[in-house]
Write a protein that holds these residues in place. Structure first.
Motif: not given
Length: 425
Positions: A23, A220, A222, A240, A242
């Protein structure tokens, strides 16, 4: 003896490395595409492959052969067996030539052979597709998907040390993003899912080491905002959320529920100073909560840097740094906190001959039932010589060391020498 922690530390920050790392890397790489090319990245018209046209696409096949000497092939404490490894690799890249939108597909397969330890022989392969849709002048969407069949490196901090052969695993990854430019404000939202599936591996003393406890699904989402402060400086704000779920079979139950949910909030700046200093610096907070009621979550510092400095037209320095939570490779821990930094230097000795050096350091701390830390150091030097459009010759030397304050992590030193040739069309 390991120092035992209380139950509150059992699963602090149990996110898998393939989640937070990938990520973070996507967010950084998306910005790094606009950075000036380094000496090793520069395109030279008379040294670039021509490719083969297929409609509105160009196909670039390649083949590579390299031979490597490793003085500690099994990454054992106090030194181990040395070996010579031959690796053969074939790859192909298909790239669109459209004026708008873009599509790129990559595929590879490679096989290595060892002169002495044939148990280390392994085949790997995978494919990746990366597409961008330009919805309008200010809006674009991107989809990246990949699938790989891989072998875990013997130097991995998470690998089973009693394994008779390297651990095989598969990774499937899909990422979608949407970006819009509002003028002084640029917004990007992205979502990602990663699936990891590990095979059991034969044990050195007989029997099988189960690895199902490492199987996971990571998801996730973001949102990143970049606000232009000046033509060369932008402020960053990124959030973010997750979710990590371990998918172990019932015949290999966890001592506690390691599934976690978390978020990251970071602020920073992007820089482009006279085309000499380019990149971003960010810092913030990382928080995780654990499903198991007996385990307490983690709140800690998150940071990162990706800077490129053009010292001269022929020399570039790059700095990478971050703090992340990665897989621990054991049911006794829910993960490791890794704080790391890497410095890379590239120099164009000749127009078609580039030298590269790299030094890195990492501090690793366990989170779980044992309290152990480790330090990793590495040095690397590499030279790449472009003979013409089709042939590349390269050589590399590297050294890796790991030290630990307990026997939970394996201490070892590893030196490798490698040379090879790459043919591109």
């Amino acid at each position: 003896m390991h120092r035992l922690r209380q139950k509150r530390g059992y699963a602090r920050g149990g996110v898998f490395f393939a989640g937070l790392l990938l990520g973070t890397c996507f967010h950084t790489a998306a910005y790094a595409q606009g950075a000036p090319p380094t000496p090793g990245q520069r395109e030279l018209d008379d040294y670039e492959p021509v490719g083969g046209r297929i409609g509105s696409f160009l196909l670039y096949p390649s083949a590579e052969a390299r031979i490597e000497y490793d003085d500690n092939i099994l990454a054992l404490p106090g030194g181990g067996e040395d070996d010579v490894e031959l690796t053969l690799r074939g790859a192909a890249r298909l790239e669109s030539q459209w004026q708008r939108h873009s599509l790129e597909a990559n595929a590879y397969i490679q096989q290595n052979f060892h002169a002495r330890l044939s148990s280390e022989d392994a085949m790997e392969g995978g494919a990746r597709i990366d597409g961008r849709l330009d919805i309008d002048r200010d809006t674009s969407a991107r989809l990246v998907a990949s699938i790989d069949s891989l072998v875990e490196n013997r130097a991995s901090i998470a690998i089973a040390r009693e394994a008779l052969e390297p651990t095989r695993f598969r990774r499937a990854d899909a990422l979608a993003s949407l970006s819009h430019d509002f003028g002084a404000l640029q917004m990007t939202g992205d979502a990602q899912i990663i699936l990891l599936d590990f095979d059991d591996v034969p044990a050195q003393g007989g029997g099988v080491l189960g690895q199902d406890f490492r199987d996971s699904v990571y998801m996730r989402g973001a949102l990143t905002a970049a606000v232009e402060i000046s033509p060369r400086v932008s402020g960053l704000l990124r959030g973010q959320v997750d979710r990590l779920t371990f998918t172990a079979e019932e015949d290999q139950p966890d001592p506690f529920d390691r599934d976690t949910t978390g978020y990251t909030l970071e602020a920073g700046v992007r820089l482009e100073l006279d085309n000499l200093l380019f990149g971003e610096i960010r810092a913030g907070v990382l928080h995780r909560e654990v499903d198991d009621p007996s385990a307490q979550g983690l709140t800690g510092v998150s940071f990162g840097a990706n800077l490129t400095w053009s010292v001269t037209p022929l020399t570039t320095l790059r700095l990478f740094a971050d703090r992340q939570v990665e897989e621990g490779g054991s049911q006794l821990v829910s993960g490791n906190v890794r704080s790391q930094a890497r410095l890379v230097a590239e120099h164009e000795l000749l127009r078609n001959f580039v030298l590269e050096g790299e030094a890195s350091f990492a501090q690793i701390d366990t989170i779980g039932q044992v309290d152990v830390s480790a330090q990793e150091y590495s040095l690397m030097a590499e030279a790449t010589w472009r003979l013409n459009r089709n042939f590349r010759v390269f050589a590399r030397a590297d050294r890796f060391e790991r030290f630990s304050d307990g026997d939970f992590f394996r201490e070892f030193t590893r030196n490798r020498l490698m040379t090879g040739v790459r043919v591109v069309f």
